[in-house]
Structure formats: C-alpha cells, structure tokens
Design an enzyme around this catalytic site. Structure first.
Site, PDB file in Angstrom:
ATOM      1  N   GLU A  79       1.754   7.112   0.664  1.00  0.00           N
ATOM      2  CA  GLU A  79       1.982   5.664   0.994  1.00  0.00           C
ATOM      3  C   GLU A  79       2.863   5.181  -0.504  1.00  0.00           C
ATOM      4  O   GLU A  79       3.649   4.370  -0.435  1.00  0.00           O
ATOM      5  CB  GLU A  79       0.863   4.618   1.049  1.00  0.00           C
ATOM      6  CG  GLU A  79       1.080   3.294   1.357  1.00  0.00           C
ATOM      7  CD  GLU A  79      -0.144   2.509   1.242  1.00  0.00           C
ATOM      8  OE1 GLU A  79      -0.115   1.067   1.929  1.00  0.00           O
ATOM      9  OE2 GLU A  79      -1.140   2.822   1.181  1.00  0.00           O
ATOM     10  N   HIS A 132       1.101   8.523   5.220  1.00  0.00           N
ATOM     11  CA  HIS A 132       1.950   7.266   5.374  1.00  0.00           C
ATOM     12  C   HIS A 132       3.339   7.606   5.397  1.00  0.00           C
ATOM     13  O   HIS A 132       3.895   7.640   4.425  1.00  0.00           O
ATOM     14  CB  HIS A 132       1.502   6.350   4.345  1.00  0.00           C
ATOM     15  CG  HIS A 132       1.390   4.852   4.342  1.00  0.00           C
ATOM     16  ND1 HIS A 132       0.160   4.320   4.788  1.00  0.00           N
ATOM     17  CD2 HIS A 132       2.540   3.985   4.637  1.00  0.00           C
ATOM     18  CE1 HIS A 132       0.352   3.062   4.973  1.00  0.00           C
ATOM     19  NE2 HIS A 132       1.494   2.601   4.887  1.00  0.00           N
ATOM     20  N   ASP A 147       0.652   2.758  10.752  1.00  0.00           N
ATOM     21  CA  ASP A 147       0.950   2.998   9.073  1.00  0.00           C
ATOM     22  C   ASP A 147       0.228   3.935   8.516  1.00  0.00           C
ATOM     23  O   ASP A 147       0.812   4.736   7.760  1.00  0.00           O
ATOM     24  CB  ASP A 147       0.777   1.626   8.385  1.00  0.00           C
ATOM     25  CG  ASP A 147      -0.542   1.019   8.655  1.00  0.00           C
ATOM     26  OD1 ASP A 147      -1.135   1.388   9.764  1.00  0.00           O
ATOM     27  OD2 ASP A 147      -1.250   0.385   7.622  1.00  0.00           O
ATOM     28  N   ASP A 192      -9.175   1.179   7.185  1.00  0.00           N
ATOM     29  CA  ASP A 192      -9.569   0.062   8.160  1.00  0.00           C
ATOM     30  C   ASP A 192      -7.982  -0.706   8.348  1.00  0.00           C
ATOM     31  O   ASP A 192      -7.970  -1.957   8.186  1.00  0.00           O
ATOM     32  CB  ASP A 192     -10.551  -0.722   7.692  1.00  0.00           C
ATOM     33  CG  ASP A 192     -10.133  -1.591   6.256  1.00  0.00           C
ATOM     34  OD1 ASP A 192      -9.247  -1.038   5.825  1.00  0.00           O
ATOM     35  OD2 ASP A 192     -11.057  -2.528   5.979  1.00  0.00           O
ATOM     36  N   GLU A 193      -7.284  -0.020   8.990  1.00  0.00           N
ATOM     37  CA  GLU A 193      -5.897  -0.406   9.376  1.00  0.00           C
ATOM     38  C   GLU A 193      -5.143   0.117  10.519  1.00  0.00           C
ATOM     39  O   GLU A 193      -5.407  -0.677  11.726  1.00  0.00           O
ATOM     40  CB  GLU A 193      -4.793  -0.283   8.208  1.00  0.00           C
ATOM     41  CG  GLU A 193      -3.619  -1.325   8.184  1.00  0.00           C
ATOM     42  CD  GLU A 193      -3.207  -1.430   6.693  1.00  0.00           C
ATOM     43  OE1 GLU A 193      -2.003  -1.789   6.766  1.00  0.00           O
ATOM     44  OE2 GLU A 193      -3.562  -1.120   5.802  1.00  0.00           O
TER      45      GLU A 193
END
Length: 892
Positions: A743, A764, A468, A473-474
């Site tokens: 995003e 994103h 994504d 932190d993803e």
C-alpha cells in the site's frame, strides 16, 4: 481451408447458465496459420436443442450469411427469449478469399427467471438474531421433498441475503464461494442457477442449506455488523421437469426447518469457529430425523430486484503448500507453530488433522513477520482473521472454513499436540473466476518478480468487487484504487464481466444528486462524493472496458448514470474549478494519497480530473452517436483546460504546488499550452533528479508517471525510475522479499521498520498500475483507440533500462497478441503475432536507413505489409494477421 472457428463465448463466459440479458452477445475467435487471415462474413445458427442445431431444422434463429468482419459482441437477433430457455448456437465464417469454414462446435446459454411472477418462494431463516458486535451460529436449513416420476431436467434457482452453501441429497451444489456475491442489497441481489438433474432420485430427496453472515449482516469495512440487515435469509426454488413433460416447483417456505450446527461463528473479517463435535451426520440427506429442529421464520418480501449473476463468481482457484517445515514459536504459556506459504495470498487454509476430541486449534493469519520473527498482526486493525477448529476425535478430519477469507502468507497454529507435519495445512486461493490472459517476462529477475507481485495483488483483491486490501477491517470496493489499476488489470486477467458487474454497483451506490461515493457497494448509510480520481471511476472504468473489449453496450447502459455524475461536477464546481477552496461544504478528496513529501493542491487534482472526465464523456458520446453531447463535453473540457491554465499555470510554465503529480496531470491530461510542455517536462525531470532519481507520487500521479516521461522524450528517466531499487520505488519492496504490491512505498524500511499500522497493507494493488507501462511500452502492446478491443493493435516496444530481452503476450478478444524482442543495440530481433481478423501497426525500433528483414527477406517484399514511414526512431509498418520476426543489425 486453414481457418476454423473456436473460443465461443456469450457475455464474456463460456456456456453461461442462468443469465437475464435479453439480447445476449456472442463472440468467437478464428484460428489460422495463414498470414492475412480475416473474416469477411459469418453465419450464426441457434436452436433449442443440439440435435436441431446439427440437423439445421427447426432453428430458433438463422442469421443468414452476414457480410461483416465482426466476431466480438454480436447480439442475438432471434425471437424473444423466455425464462429458463436454453439456446444452442454455432457459427461459421468466410475467410479473406471467400471460403467458408466448417461450423464451430456448439455452445449454449440458458436464461434465468425473467419475470417477477416466475418467483414464488418465500424468504426464510432462523429466528435467532445477533447484534452489532455479536454473532449467532450459522443456521442449517432443510426440507425433504418427494419425487414420484422420472426427472428429465431440474434447475435450482437460489440466492440469499448473506452467503450460502446449498445441498441436495448430501451433495454440495456448485463451485461458487460466497454466493450470491456482494451487491447494493437495498436495490438488488444476485441469484444463481444450477443444473441438479443428476442429483435427484425417485422417492425422498433432502434439500439443505447453510447460511453465513457474509457482507450482508457480518462485519464489513471498519464498521460494525448488520449494515444491511440483521440476519442471513435464504430464498430458493427447485424447478423439476419430468420425463412425461409435467412440471413441479419446490420452494423455500414455512414448511422448512432449521437448527444450529458446528459453525459457531463465521465472519468475513473476524474468521470462523467450528466445533466438529456438533456435526449432524446426514442432516442434508433423506431420512434424517429432524424432530427437534425448529420451524423457520418467514420474512416479508424485501423491495429489491432479483437479478441473474451475469459476471464471474468467486471460486477456489488454486492451492499452495507450505514452503518449509513449520517453525516452533515458544511463548511463556504455550507453544505455537508458524507455517510459511511463501506467497502473500487471499483465501483460507484446508487442515488435515487427527487428535483427541475437544482439542481446539487456533489459526491466526498474517502477511508478514515482525523483527522477532513473529507473525505481524497490528496492521489488521480490528479484523481478527482467526479460525478455530475443535476436533471431533474419531479419526482423520479435514476442515476448511465456509464463510470467511483472509489475506496472509503466514499462519500461526496454536493448540496442536506435538509437532505438526508440514502438510497439516494447504493454502486455498480464492478470487473471482477471472482467467489469466496476459504474460510479461524479461531479462531482469526483479522486474519479473514485480510483475508476479502485481498479478498476485490483483488475484487477492479481485474478490467479488475490486477491493483495496484483503486483510484488515476494510476490504471494500474503493473507487479510486479500481480506476488507477484498471488499465493494468485488463492486461493481466479477463475482467470484462467483472467490471460490468461492478459498474452496476457504482450506479446503485450513486446518490440522487449524481455523486459517486468512495466505495461501491456502499455499506455505510450515507451519500456523498468520493472526490477527484475516486469518483471519476464512474467514467474512467467503463471507457477502459470499452477500449479493451469493444463493449459498446456498457457505455449505452450506463450513459445516463455518467451524465448525472457530470452534472454533479458542474453544479459543485466554481468557475470550472473542482474542489475550489471557497467551497467549504463539499468533499475535496483524498489528494494524491500516500505521496512522499509532496502536497499537490486538491483543487488542481480535482480540476484535472474534471477535464479528463469531460474528455472521456465527449469520446463516449461520440461512440454512441450523441453528436450534440459530444460537442458539449468537448467544449466543457476545453473551458476547464483554460480555467486550469489560468489558475494553476504561470506564464513561464510553473504548475501550482510544483509537485511531480501536478506536472504529470497537466502533461498527461493535456492541460498545458503546447509551448509550455517542454518546460513542464524539464521541471518534472529536475524534481526527480533532485530526489536522486526517485518518485514522490501517490495513488493519483503514479499510474501516469512513466507514461508521461516516455511520451515526452524522457524514456531514459522512466527506465531509471522503473529500475530504482531504493525506496520510494517499485523494486524496493521486491528487494525486501515482497510477493504482492504494498500500500505504501515505505510499508517497511530498514531504518524505520513498519509504517503506521493503522494504514499499512502489504497487498494493495494501486501501485501495481505500473504494469500497464510494462506491457504497453516495454513490451509494446497497446490498443488503437479508434478500433477498440484490439481489432487493430499498436505494437511499439521501446527498449531500455539495460534489458536484453522482453517477452509478453495478451489473449485479446480476437486471439493472442505477442511481442518478444531481444538484443537491442546489437543484432536486434523482434517477434510479433497478430491474431486472425485483426491488423496491427508496428514500430520497429531501428535507426533510419537500416535494412530490416523478416525471416531473411526485406520487409518491403512481404506480401500484405505496408510501409508507413519512419517516425521517432522506428520504422512503421501496417501488418495483416500473422506471425512475423523482424531482424536487423545495428551499424558498426
């Protein structure tokens, strides 16, 4: 003979080393300037040596002359293949007049290890273990081996739980980064194969490796460390064939040693710390004294499958230089320097530095600057994205992190003594090795920049899995993001192998009840439904790959997985309504994620995608010859449509929720009675106009928005939305200097500044799904669903938006498709290229009765061109392969 054969590939790759596909598929392209060039037959030869292939004797397989125009995904049909076997192959073709080409240059593939008994190594690693929040230094492992006879061939079969770099006699092996990649580790891990024949010498040879935490035991997503395991582990074997024909194999086992070196910590999200004073010169060469190194720990064989790497690996793709001199940032206690690479990128930096021993430089990475011109880090959440390097102090030093990556445009350097030179840092761009295959350019610079941003968003987020975002932190394989973007992704880059690998990740993450989770791989120890538009990636993505690459085997392999998913939808819906409000114990999904002041009912979204997936399953079953299943899913889709109409559509055509996305899904997925479609498109346009020509769609509705308008007679409104420069719009971030897709529509605005830092990525790709419309409508390059893989293309540009020229191309499985038009409304000119062995239906956008010419001749006089008729403002022709330029003058 004007035709020749080139572009040989095996399973989407050129000369793949170490695959485990037992019947590999072979593809080739035809090159010819002859109009109407096509293949009528082919012949494939395969042998175990190039010499045998050239001599035509001792062949492994001779297909004979096969009367067929198939040149994509032709399965190998020779004897059963064995572990480690290399096969050379070449092909020739017969053209449309029955003349044979010369044989192509030879290609090859090599098998990996196909039987569990082929593996003899042990899993090894360090004895020290980190914790949920604390890491350990990266362990270095080594062993010396003796080679006492000349080597004819050597293959290194290697993998890890974690990530690794492997060395022989001081040389880094391979170009792969973050090998072996990210998989559902509880079920499978990939291995790599390298040809190391030239790196072995007579006598002592040193074999070494460095292990990183990677996705296996480092921080992943928003979670703590050690989601899969407690420490990295290494597993390898070196198979050597000597000149005299004898063989021996060297293994990872208890005789290896380990020690800790200069990499003090290394984490995908947090960054890397490296102390060059701790470097162990020569540790991976023969003769190094390792008396103070420790015996490795040998681990129990995990219950997982070792599988070959059949898709693209992460590589260093390109480098970027800073676009300006570093800017001095004065703080109360220290001075920092800000480097600008001019592009929001994904990777890391390579630093060339000189200074005193013990000097530590800290590098912080960020995507954007705040209002004070400082690097903006709040949107990284808990990800530190920070690298530290401590100098050795004995001359010029070069450092590039080993086991981390960042999403950034800016790098802030702290600790540099003096004024750093501009060339202190070089940006190293990392992503999966997916070559670019599409181009789009036009007369509007903002649209060109939008396309640039879409491509860079794909580069940055197609790193091992379709993530994504690459910075916070993803960084996980969100299913919804992937499916909304996949149709654009296949235009920009060669992603057939990439999504084939990820489809296995989806299947591995699937729950026993058939549900598909929100991400794949799934680091969290939980099962669950990803919800509408997210979980539907299970069906949408393989269907898209089939449509764009003609990959029927992908559908065959994962059909049972898709059936299990559809069964899950059946059992978790009420009265054919998915996410029914009465069902409180199921996940109702994310809705139309990040929409603007428009709340589309979740059960409407769920039911629409339920119908869409059912339709795609009917299509898939038909392709696979499963007639009963095709009828079952077609009927299911029709039943869902009627349930949708009954629940969400009023008698006068009002769709529940009255949002743009609601109308888009109802129209695009064909869920309305035919007589209500005009009302629905009118209401959709009225909503857009009521918002001063702005969209309100989120992740779910945006991919279909412009298609819905242009397919329902409102091309003008579609172009108005595309060209809108105020937010929310595609071009607003472009006007603000964006170099990737944001995003949020309002990630930053002049009046409000930054959006919520808890969820505000500036890289994103989801809203980049508009790229599909740029290629397929503006440029006019589209698939024919009945002849997948662009065997027959649809070329139908629809000029508008004030554009004076557009040029696009796509390197299809058969060759380059081109569409370039200019001067709409004047002396229109349109050049198209139809690759050999394909045909195309072209729609020349011209008023009826206008004389259309092709290079000075009436089109009707061109051999092989068939006039179909005039349809929706376009003259329609069927073209054989070739290059054509259509012209006409608009009536005065």
């Amino acid at each position: 003979m004007t035709m020749h054969v080139n572009g040989l590939t095996c399973e989407y790759r050129e000369n793949p080393l170490g695959i485990d596909i037992l019947r590999p598929r072979l593809s080739w392209k035809l090159a010819s300037t002859q109009r109407g060039a096509r293949q009528t037959a082919y012949q494939i030869l395969a042998a175990e040596s190039e010499e045998a292939l050239q001599a035509g004797t001792g062949l492994l397989w001779d297909s004979g002359k096969v009367e067929s125009d198939q040149s994509v995904h032709v399965p190998y049909a020779g004897p059963e293949l064995e572990s480690g076997q290399r096969v050379y192959w070449q092909v020739r073709a017969w053209d449309e007049v029955g003349e044979s080409t010369a044989y192509s240059q030879a290609g090859w593939w090599e098998m990996g290890l196909l039987q569990p008994s082929d593996w003899q190594a042990k899993w090894i690693g360090a004895r020290l273990v980190g914790g949920k929040y604390t890491t350990i230094p990266a362990p270095c492992l080594r062993k010396e081996i003796e080679i006492d006879k000349p080597v004819a061939q050597a293959r290194l079969y290697v993998t890890a739980l974690g990530v690794y770099e492997v060395y022989l006699n001081g040389e880094r092996i391979g170009e792969d980064v973050f090998a072996p990649g990210w998989t559902e580790y509880a079920k499978r891990v990939q291995y790599q194969v390298y040809d190391v024949t030239k790196l072995l010498a007579m006598g002592s040879n040193a074999w070494g490796a460095i292990l990183g935490d990677g996705w296996y035991c480092g921080h992943v997503s928003w979670l703590t460390r050690q989601q899969y395991g407690d420490r990295p582990k290494f597993y390898a074997q070196l198979a050597v064939t000597h000149a005299d024909g004898s063989e021996e194999t060297f293994l990872t086992d208890r005789t290896w040693k380990y020690s800790f070196g200069p990499i003090l910590e290394s984490d995908m999200l947090m960054g890397e710390s490296y102390d060059a004073r701790l470097e162990m010169d020569g540790w991976n060469t023969a003769g190094f004294v390792d008396a103070d190194w420790h015996p490795v720990q040998v681990f129990k064989q995990p219950e997982l499958a070792l599988v070959a790497t059949n898709g693209p690996t992460v590589r260093r793709i390109e480098t970027l230089e800073p676009v300006a001199e570093p800017v001095k940032v004065e703080l109360r206690r220290e001075t920092r320097w800000l480097f600008d690479f001019g592009q929001n990128m994904v990777g890391r930096v390579c630093m060339q530095v000189e200074g005193e021993a013990g000097t530590t430089l800290t590098l912080r990475h960020g995507e954007i600057l705040d209002d004070d011109g400082r690097i903006y880090l709040e949107n990284l959440r808990s990800a530190k994205a920070t690298d530290r390097y401590t100098l050795r102090g004995d001359g010029p030093e070069v450092y590039e992190p080993h086991f981390t990556f960042h999403g950034f445009r800016y790098v802030e350097v702290e600790g540099y003594p003096g004024t750093p030179p501009r060339d202190l840092l070089t940006g190293v761009v990392l992503h999966s090795d997916i070559p670019p295959i599409g181009k789009f350019e036009c007369s509007e610079p903002l649209l060109d920049q939008l396309q640039h941003n879409i491509r860079w968003g794909q580069k940055g987020n197609f790193l091992e899995v379709p993530t994504d975002c690459p910075q916070r932190d993803e960084r996980v394989g969100w299913t919804g993001d992937a499916q909304v973007f996949i149709r654009t992704a296949v235009f920009n880059m060669q992603v057939g192998g990439f999504f084939t690998k990820w489809q296995q990740d989806l299947a591995d993450a699937q729950s026993e009840n058939g549900s598909i989770p929100i991400t794949a791989p799934l680091p969290e120890k939980r099962n669950g439904d990803g919800g509408p538009a997210w979980a539907d990636a299970e069906v949408i993505c393989p269907w898209t790959i089939y449509q764009c690459y003609g990959d029927k085997r992908l559908l065959e392999k994962y059909y049972d997985s898709m059936v299990a998913y559809m069964d899950f939808l059946v059992t978790t819906s009420k009265d054919l309504i998915r996410c029914h409000p009465d069902l409180e114990d199921i996940w109702h999904g994310f809705g139309d994620w990040l929409s603007i002041n428009a709340e589309t009912p979740k059960d409407l979204i769920g039911t629409a995608f339920y119908a869409y997936s059912a339709q795609l399953m009917a299509n898939i079953a038909e392709v696979l010859g499963k007639t009963e299943d095709a009828q079952k899913y077609a009927q299911l889709r029709e039943d869902i449509k009627q349930a949708f109409i009954a629940r969400f559509v009023s008698a006068d055509g009002v769709v529940a929720g009255e949002t743009q996305t609601g109308y888009i899904l109802a129209l695009y997925f064909d869920l309305l009675p035919e007589e209500l479609r005009p009302k629905a498109i009118a209401v959709l346009v009225a909503d857009i106009e009521g918002r001063d020509m702005h969209l309100s769609t989120g992740f779910v509705g945006t991919p279909y928005l412009l298609h819905t308008l242009s397919e329902n007679g409102r091309l003008d409104v579609a172009y108005d939305l595309l060209m809108q420069k105020n937010w929310p719009s595609w071009l607003y971030p472009v006007t603000q200097g964006a170099t990737t897709i944001w995003e949020r529509w309002d990630g930053w605005t002049e009046d409000k500044g930054f959006q919520d830092a808890r969820m505000n990525s500036f890289n994103h790709y989801a809203y980049g799904s508009v790229g599909h419309w740029l290629y397929s409508v503006v440029a006019g390059i589209e698939i024919d669903p009945s002849q997948p893989g662009y065997k027959h293309a649809i070329l139908r540009p629809q000029p508008g938006g004030g554009l004076s020229h557009v040029k696009a191309s796509l390197e299809s499985p058969y060759g380059c498709i081109e569409s370039a038009w200019e001067n709409p409304g004047d002396d229109f000119q349109w050049t198209v290229n139809v690759p050999p062995n394909t045909t195309a239906t072209v729609y020349v956008p011209a008023p009826e009765g206008v004389q259309i010419q092709e290079r000075g001749k009436p089109v009707g006089e061109i051999a092989g061109v068939e006039y179909i008729g005039h349809e929706d403002g376009a003259a329609v022709y069927c073209l054989p392969a070739g290059r054509y330029t259509f012209t006409y003058a608009y009536p005065a």
